[in-house]
Structure formats: C-alpha cells, structure tokens
Design a protein around this motif. Structure first.
Motif, PDB file in Angstrom:
ATOM      1  N   MET A 114     -16.639   8.410   2.293  1.00 43.46           N
ATOM      2  CA  MET A 114     -15.413   8.131   1.556  1.00 43.46           C
ATOM      3  C   MET A 114     -15.645   8.208   0.049  1.00 43.46           C
ATOM      4  SD  MET A 114     -13.420   7.777   4.069  1.00 43.46           S
ATOM      5  CE  MET A 114     -11.923   7.190   3.306  1.00 43.46           C
ATOM      6  N   TYR A 115     -16.748   7.650  -0.402  1.00 40.00           N
ATOM      7  CA  TYR A 115     -17.086   7.738  -1.822  1.00 40.00           C
ATOM      8  C   TYR A 115     -17.398   9.182  -2.208  1.00 40.00           C
ATOM      9  CZ  TYR A 115     -17.119   2.764  -3.012  1.00 40.00           C
ATOM     10  OH  TYR A 115     -16.735   1.471  -3.294  1.00 40.00           O
ATOM     11  N   GLY A 116     -17.890   9.947  -1.237  1.00 40.65           N
ATOM     12  CA  GLY A 116     -18.170  11.358  -1.483  1.00 40.65           C
ATOM     13  C   GLY A 116     -16.924  12.165  -1.802  1.00 40.65           C
ATOM     14  N   TYR A 117     -15.760  11.739  -1.272  1.00 45.22           N
ATOM     15  CA  TYR A 117     -14.513  12.419  -1.608  1.00 45.22           C
ATOM     16  C   TYR A 117     -14.288  12.460  -3.111  1.00 45.22           C
ATOM     17  CZ  TYR A 117     -12.944  12.117   3.317  1.00 45.22           C
ATOM     18  OH  TYR A 117     -12.808  12.246   4.681  1.00 45.22           O
ATOM     19  N   TYR A 118     -14.766  11.396  -3.799  1.00 46.84           N
ATOM     20  CA  TYR A 118     -14.593  11.305  -5.255  1.00 46.84           C
ATOM     21  C   TYR A 118     -15.783  11.901  -6.010  1.00 46.84           C
ATOM     22  CZ  TYR A 118     -10.995   7.898  -3.941  1.00 46.84           C
ATOM     23  OH  TYR A 118      -9.896   7.274  -3.389  1.00 46.84           O
ATOM     24  N   THR A 168     -10.523  11.262  11.193  1.00 54.81           N
ATOM     25  CA  THR A 168      -9.676  12.442  11.434  1.00 54.81           C
ATOM     26  C   THR A 168      -8.367  12.366  10.647  1.00 54.81           C
ATOM     27  OG1 THR A 168      -8.479  11.499  13.340  1.00 54.81           O
ATOM     28  CG2 THR A 168     -10.606  12.567  13.774  1.00 54.81           C
ATOM     29  N   LEU A 169      -8.074  11.224  10.035  1.00 54.74           N
ATOM     30  CA  LEU A 169      -6.791  11.034   9.357  1.00 54.74           C
ATOM     31  C   LEU A 169      -6.786  11.542   7.923  1.00 54.74           C
ATOM     32  CD1 LEU A 169      -5.897   7.411  10.574  1.00 54.74           C
ATOM     33  CD2 LEU A 169      -5.315   9.609  11.640  1.00 54.74           C
ATOM     34  N   TYR A 170      -7.957  11.831   7.377  1.00 55.12           N
ATOM     35  CA  TYR A 170      -8.058  12.295   5.991  1.00 55.12           C
ATOM     36  C   TYR A 170      -9.337  13.094   5.825  1.00 55.12           C
ATOM     37  CZ  TYR A 170      -9.636   7.461   6.636  1.00 55.12           C
ATOM     38  OH  TYR A 170     -10.149   6.308   7.174  1.00 55.12           O
ATOM     39  N   ASN A 171      -9.316  14.020   4.865  1.00 59.13           N
ATOM     40  CA  ASN A 171     -10.505  14.851   4.636  1.00 59.13           C
ATOM     41  C   ASN A 171     -10.748  15.153   3.162  1.00 59.13           C
ATOM     42  OD1 ASN A 171      -8.481  16.708   4.101  1.00 59.13           O
ATOM     43  ND2 ASN A 171      -8.647  17.667   6.126  1.00 59.13           N
ATOM     44  N   ASP A 172      -9.964  14.514   2.295  1.00 55.37           N
ATOM     45  CA  ASP A 172     -10.173  14.711   0.862  1.00 55.37           C
ATOM     46  C   ASP A 172      -9.530  13.547   0.106  1.00 55.37           C
ATOM     47  OD1 ASP A 172      -7.432  15.219   0.976  1.00 55.37           O
ATOM     48  OD2 ASP A 172      -7.658  17.383   0.736  1.00 55.37           O
ATOM     49  N   VAL A 173      -9.648  13.563  -1.212  1.00 55.59           N
ATOM     50  CA  VAL A 173      -9.109  12.466  -2.016  1.00 55.59           C
ATOM     51  C   VAL A 173      -7.609  12.313  -1.825  1.00 55.59           C
ATOM     52  CG1 VAL A 173      -8.692  11.663  -4.369  1.00 55.59           C
ATOM     53  CG2 VAL A 173     -10.939  12.528  -3.754  1.00 55.59           C
ATOM     54  N   ALA A 174      -6.876  13.426  -1.831  1.00 59.53           N
ATOM     55  CA  ALA A 174      -5.419  13.362  -1.737  1.00 59.53           C
ATOM     56  C   ALA A 174      -4.957  12.704  -0.439  1.00 59.53           C
ATOM     57  CB  ALA A 174      -4.835  14.764  -1.871  1.00 59.53           C
ATOM     58  N   ALA A 230     -12.828  -1.937   3.279  1.00 60.89           N
ATOM     59  CA  ALA A 230     -13.882  -1.873   2.257  1.00 60.89           C
ATOM     60  C   ALA A 230     -13.843  -0.533   1.532  1.00 60.89           C
ATOM     61  CB  ALA A 230     -15.255  -2.098   2.889  1.00 60.89           C
ATOM     62  N   ALA A 231     -13.519   0.531   2.255  1.00 63.71           N
ATOM     63  CA  ALA A 231     -13.465   1.866   1.648  1.00 63.71           C
ATOM     64  C   ALA A 231     -12.364   1.980   0.615  1.00 63.71           C
ATOM     65  CB  ALA A 231     -13.271   2.925   2.734  1.00 63.71           C
ATOM     66  N   MET A 232     -11.369   1.099   0.669  1.00 65.76           N
ATOM     67  CA  MET A 232     -10.293   1.120  -0.308  1.00 65.76           C
ATOM     68  C   MET A 232     -10.788   0.770  -1.711  1.00 65.76           C
ATOM     69  SD  MET A 232      -7.228  -0.542   2.036  1.00 65.76           S
ATOM     70  CE  MET A 232      -5.959  -0.472   0.768  1.00 65.76           C
ATOM     71  N   ALA A 233     -12.024   0.294  -1.818  1.00 67.51           N
ATOM     72  CA  ALA A 233     -12.617   0.016  -3.126  1.00 67.51           C
ATOM     73  C   ALA A 233     -13.026   1.294  -3.842  1.00 67.51           C
ATOM     74  CB  ALA A 233     -13.845  -0.880  -2.961  1.00 67.51           C
ATOM     75  N   ALA A 234     -13.238   2.376  -3.098  1.00 72.95           N
ATOM     76  CA  ALA A 234     -13.733   3.623  -3.695  1.00 72.95           C
ATOM     77  C   ALA A 234     -12.795   4.143  -4.775  1.00 72.95           C
ATOM     78  CB  ALA A 234     -13.900   4.673  -2.594  1.00 72.95           C
ATOM     79  N   PRO A 235     -13.327   4.679  -5.872  1.00 76.33           N
ATOM     80  CA  PRO A 235     -14.757   4.888  -6.169  1.00 76.33           C
ATOM     81  C   PRO A 235     -15.384   3.772  -7.007  1.00 76.33           C
ATOM     82  CG  PRO A 235     -13.454   6.084  -7.756  1.00 76.33           C
ATOM     83  CD  PRO A 235     -12.472   5.361  -6.873  1.00 76.33           C
ATOM     84  N   ARG A 236     -14.818   2.577  -6.975  1.00 76.56           N
ATOM     85  CA  ARG A 236     -15.396   1.461  -7.714  1.00 76.56           C
ATOM     86  C   ARG A 236     -16.734   1.060  -7.088  1.00 76.56           C
ATOM     87  NH1 ARG A 236     -10.275  -2.363  -6.990  1.00 76.56           N
ATOM     88  NH2 ARG A 236     -10.097  -1.013  -5.127  1.00 76.56           N
ATOM     89  N   PRO A 237     -17.732   0.706  -7.880  1.00 72.69           N
ATOM     90  CA  PRO A 237     -19.049   0.350  -7.328  1.00 72.69           C
ATOM     91  C   PRO A 237     -18.944  -0.747  -6.269  1.00 72.69           C
ATOM     92  CG  PRO A 237     -19.195   0.570  -9.698  1.00 72.69           C
ATOM     93  CD  PRO A 237     -17.734   0.643  -9.366  1.00 72.69           C
ATOM     94  N   GLN A 238     -19.670  -0.561  -5.176  1.00 73.09           N
ATOM     95  CA  GLN A 238     -19.658  -1.528  -4.086  1.00 73.09           C
ATOM     96  C   GLN A 238     -21.049  -1.626  -3.466  1.00 73.09           C
ATOM     97  OE1 GLN A 238     -17.043  -2.643  -0.104  1.00 73.09           O
ATOM     98  NE2 GLN A 238     -16.953  -0.553  -0.874  1.00 73.09           N
ATOM     99  N   LEU A 239     -21.498  -2.849  -3.281  1.00 72.24           N
ATOM    100  CA  LEU A 239     -22.759  -3.116  -2.590  1.00 72.24           C
ATOM    101  C   LEU A 239     -22.448  -3.859  -1.304  1.00 72.24           C
ATOM    102  CD1 LEU A 239     -25.876  -3.351  -2.345  1.00 72.24           C
ATOM    103  CD2 LEU A 239     -25.692  -5.473  -3.691  1.00 72.24           C
ATOM    104  N   VAL A 240     -22.835  -3.280  -0.178  1.00 68.58           N
ATOM    105  CA  VAL A 240     -22.654  -3.924   1.125  1.00 68.58           C
ATOM    106  C   VAL A 240     -23.986  -4.552   1.522  1.00 68.58           C
ATOM    107  CG1 VAL A 240     -22.166  -3.550   3.568  1.00 68.58           C
ATOM    108  CG2 VAL A 240     -20.866  -2.297   1.818  1.00 68.58           C
ATOM    109  N   ILE A 241     -23.990  -5.866   1.703  1.00 64.79           N
ATOM    110  CA  ILE A 241     -25.212  -6.566   2.108  1.00 64.79           C
ATOM    111  C   ILE A 241     -25.070  -6.952   3.574  1.00 64.79           C
ATOM    112  CG2 ILE A 241     -26.701  -8.556   1.712  1.00 64.79           C
ATOM    113  CD1 ILE A 241     -25.851  -8.548  -1.193  1.00 64.79           C
ATOM    114  N   SER A 242     -26.032  -6.532   4.386  1.00 65.93           N
ATOM    115  CA  SER A 242     -25.986  -6.752   5.826  1.00 65.93           C
ATOM    116  C   SER A 242     -27.311  -7.312   6.311  1.00 65.93           C
ATOM    117  CB  SER A 242     -25.662  -5.434   6.541  1.00 65.93           C
ATOM    118  OG  SER A 242     -26.573  -4.410   6.155  1.00 65.93           O
TER     119      SER A 242
END
Length: 461
Positions: A367-371, A115-121, A335-347
C-alpha cells in the motif's frame, strides 16, 4: 453406575432424535445435541446451563460431519456460540467471537481487499469511502459541537528534564476525559506532539511503563499526553466499569482524541507538522482508528494490535460497525489508511500479531508502495515477547519518532552503553496523576453519571 446412566441418557437422546423428521425440522434441544456429540466423538464439552437453556437446534443431526470441529462449528454457529479447544479431547463453549477470524480467513480477506485497488487513485477512492462510513458508524457525522469550557488543569510538577501536569477536557456536555501532559523542561521553538492512549492493562495511564514512555518522550523533546480510555481511570467517576463494554465507548474515545488535538495544536509551542500517536493493545486499535480519521496525525505507531484476523474483542474497539464499512474491512486496511505517513507496526510472538511479518506487513508495504514510499512503513517484530508495551517496544518507538521528527536522542541514552536509559524518570503514585482530587471531589457539577445520559446526548443529536 455413572457410566451406565450416561449410556442410558445417550440412548434416550438417540431414540428421541430418531423420532424427529422434516415436519419439525429435525429440531432438538442444544444440550441434548452436545450430549450426542460427546458420545459420538468421545470428547468432553464444557458449558454452563445458561449457555444452553431454552436453545434448540434445527436439522441437528444433519449438521454432523466426520470431523468433530466441523460438527461443532455447524451446530454452534446456529446459536451464536463458538468453541475453543482446551485439551486433546476437550472443548469449551463460549459466546460467538464476532471480532475473530482464523489466521487463514484473515489472510484470505487481505487477498480479497487487494483486488479492490491497484494504484493510488483507486486506493484513495476506497479510503475516502471508508472514512466517510467510519464517521457515520461512530455517530460522529456530523461532529457534535465542542463545549465552550476550558480544560481543567493542576499545578505543574517539575522533574528531571521534563514537567507533568494533569488536565481534563470536556468532550461532550458533562463528559470529561482526564489526562496527564508531559512536556520538556526547557522548550525552545516548536516541539512535536505525541498522543499516548493505552489499552486494557491494569492501572492504565498510572502504570509505570506508561509513565516511562511519556516522560521519556518529553525528555527527548516531545509534548506527550496520556489519556484515559472510556470508563477507565478517572472516567469511572462518571461511568461504571461495565460501561466500557458498550458501543459508545469507541465513539467517546475517538472524540476525546480529536478534542485533545484541538487543544494541543493551538498551543504556541506545538509543531503541527510533527504530530504522532502510539498506543498498545486496545490503545493500538484506537491509534489506527484515529490516524485513519484525522490527517493531523503525521506519524503512527500501533503496538501489538495490527492483525488481519482480530478486530479487538472489546466494544471500545469494535462495538460500533466500523469494521463493516466498505462491505467489510479489518485492522490492517484501517492501518493502511495512514499511508504515506510514517508508520511503525510493533508485533510479537505471543498474541494475534505473531503473523505480521509474513501476512500483514507485506500488505502494508504494498500500500505504501502505491505512493512510491514503501520505506515509510516499518515492522519491529519481537517473536520472544508477548502482549505488552515493554522496554524493547518503547525503544523502537523512541528511535522511530527520533528518526522521522529529527530529534536528538542523546538526552535519553546512557553515555557509556549508548542504550535507552529511562532511569531518570520519576514514577509517581496514582493519586499524583488525578485531575479531580483524591476522591473525585473536584469533578465539575455538570458531570453526567450514567451511560443512559450519555446515550441521550447522541439520541438527541
């Protein structure tokens, strides 16, 4: 007779509690309250005397509820204690797990953060605030000046398709981080750089799976470096193992990564446009943190650590108030602060990353969708596996880096099966990876030897 004594004790506790009133805040000894809970709910609670000694519970009986676990929560929360279920009707008391939430609480926090953000800005504004606060929380604002000393290196060892040398960096005056640097045997032009921090698995960078990972990355054309976490490996020449569970462990580890990048990215063969980091467990926490703080990282692969309800139980992961920034954050937002740099999450299905596909990954995807680049974040989930950095997790790493850094993986694949082949990697003995000699005899004379002296460096700053 024992049963009779227990009944009498419960009766005496009940009589004593009846004598309490609002003038003394219905105050009762914690041990007595736990005895009352066991009798009323027909359960067994395991605890030791040190956990209950000199502890009192105010409004004790008023905290009781029909549900035993809600009762335990109400009582123990007032004492900075928590509990875990060990059987059908048995529980164990432990110190309050500040780094843990329930799965539901983690999911609810992600919903709130959304709810704190809804776009790139709006997200970039939040990210900038988080990053600034995180540097402050780590006591790295301003950044301490780098010592003028040059890295300490050992002779290069030649292997099949790669080389290894040991190297140490002075990250603060008298504070050293030791590492093993793996390079392709033949380097043409510029090559990617991959930081390989590790978590709390035994033997750390000396482990076979760590050597497999770094050597294979080198054989596929990367420069890979594995480095000690604080008060592990050769860092134990300077600090005690218990110092790893002190807040500055988190700070020194992050600073160590920055210093290593400073050095590696100045090498003529380093490609500054292809820089990655990947670690597992505590190294996964470190991976997310360093990526969030340093834009020089272009690709990240946090392994078995992205979770909305677990922030890392070791102070090297959560000992500084990083997760309190922005009125509260978690590893997923970090982890989302990496966006839009490529990221692979292994779980996997055997730890706190078991819910990544349905909880954490959709958040990252959004989050990556914002970009406009949701495809740049991926999740490899291994439901039948546990908390490690095994071959399937390493394979996912190699393929992800190969794809985004445009590397030819034929050098690390079996020509018949087409599968990843690590058999050409030489697993060296622990002593071969030492920088400072078999007995630490080559540790520089200016090395400090206590956590108190390390703390004094920051107190002075």
């Amino acid at each position: 007779m024992r049963k009779l004594i227990y009944i009498l004790c419960c009766l005496l506790a009940w009589i004593d509690s009846r004598s309490q009133n609002s003038d003394d805040s219905y105050r009762e000894p914690l041990k007595q309250v736990l005895t009352e809970i066991q009798g009323q709910y027909g359960i067994k609670i395991r605890f030791n005397d040190d956990q209950v000694k000199d502890r009192w519970v105010t409004y004790a009986r008023w905290r009781f509820r029909p549900d035993v676990e809600k009762t335990l929560t109400n009582v123990l929360a007032s004492q900075d204690l928590s509990f875990s279920k060990t059987g059908d009707k048995s529980y164990k008391i432990s110190a309050y797990q500040y780094h843990l939430k329930t799965v539901e609480e983690g999911k609810a926090q992600l919903e709130y953060l959304s709810t704190l953000y809804n776009d790139v800005a709006s997200w970039e504004k939040r990210k900038a605030e988080l990053r600034s606060c995180m540097y402050e929380a780590l006591q790295l604002s301003p950044m301490p000046p780098a010592p003028a000393s040059k890295p300490i290196t050992t002779p290069v060892r030649k292997m099949d398709g790669y080389t290894v040398e040991n190297i140490a960096f002075e990250v603060l005056p008298g504070v050293y981080t030791a590492a093993s640097l793996y390079k392709p045997a033949k380097i043409k032009g510029k090559v990617p750089v991959v930081l390989c921090p590790d978590g709390h698995w035994e033997k750390h960078r000396y482990r076979a799976d760590c050597q497999y990972r770094c050597a294979t990355l080198a054989r596929m054309g990367c420069m890979a470096i594995s480095y000690d976490i604080f008060a592990w490996g050769e860092s134990l020449l300077q600090f005690k193992s218990e110092d790893h569970r002190r807040p500055l462990a988190m700070t020194v580890q992050a600073l160590g990564a920055f210093r290593i990048l400073d050095y590696l990215l100045k090498l003529k063969e380093a490609d500054t446009s292809r820089v990655a980091i990947s670690g597992g467990s505590g190294g996964g926490s470190h991976t997310m943190l360093v990526t969030a703080l340093d834009d020089r990282i272009k690709l990240s692969v946090p392994v078995v650590m992205v979770s909305s309800y677990h922030s890392g139980g070791c102070p090297c992961e959560s000992g500084q108030p990083v997760h309190l920034c922005g009125h509260g954050t978690n590893n997923v937002e970090i982890a989302a602060m990496a966006a839009p740099r490529p990221q692979l999450v292994i779980s996997d299905g055997g730890d706190w990353t078991t819910h990544v596909p349905e909880n954490e990954f959709p958040f990252l995807k959004k989050m990556y969708g914002y970009y406009g680049k949701p495809e740049l974040v991926e999740n490899v989930h291994l439901p039948q596996e546990g908390h490690d950095y095994g071959i399937n997790k390493r394979t996912a790493l190699y393929e992800f880096i190969g794809k985004h850094f445009h590397l030819d993986l034929s050098a690390i694949k079996d020509k018949t099966t087409g599968k990843i082949d690590e058999s050409k990697v030489t697993i060296e003995p622990e002593t071969a990876l030492y920088v400072f000699g078999d007995h630490g005899e080559k540790l520089p004379a200016n090395a400090i030897h206590s956590y108190e002296k390390l703390k004094a460096l920051f107190d002075k700053k």
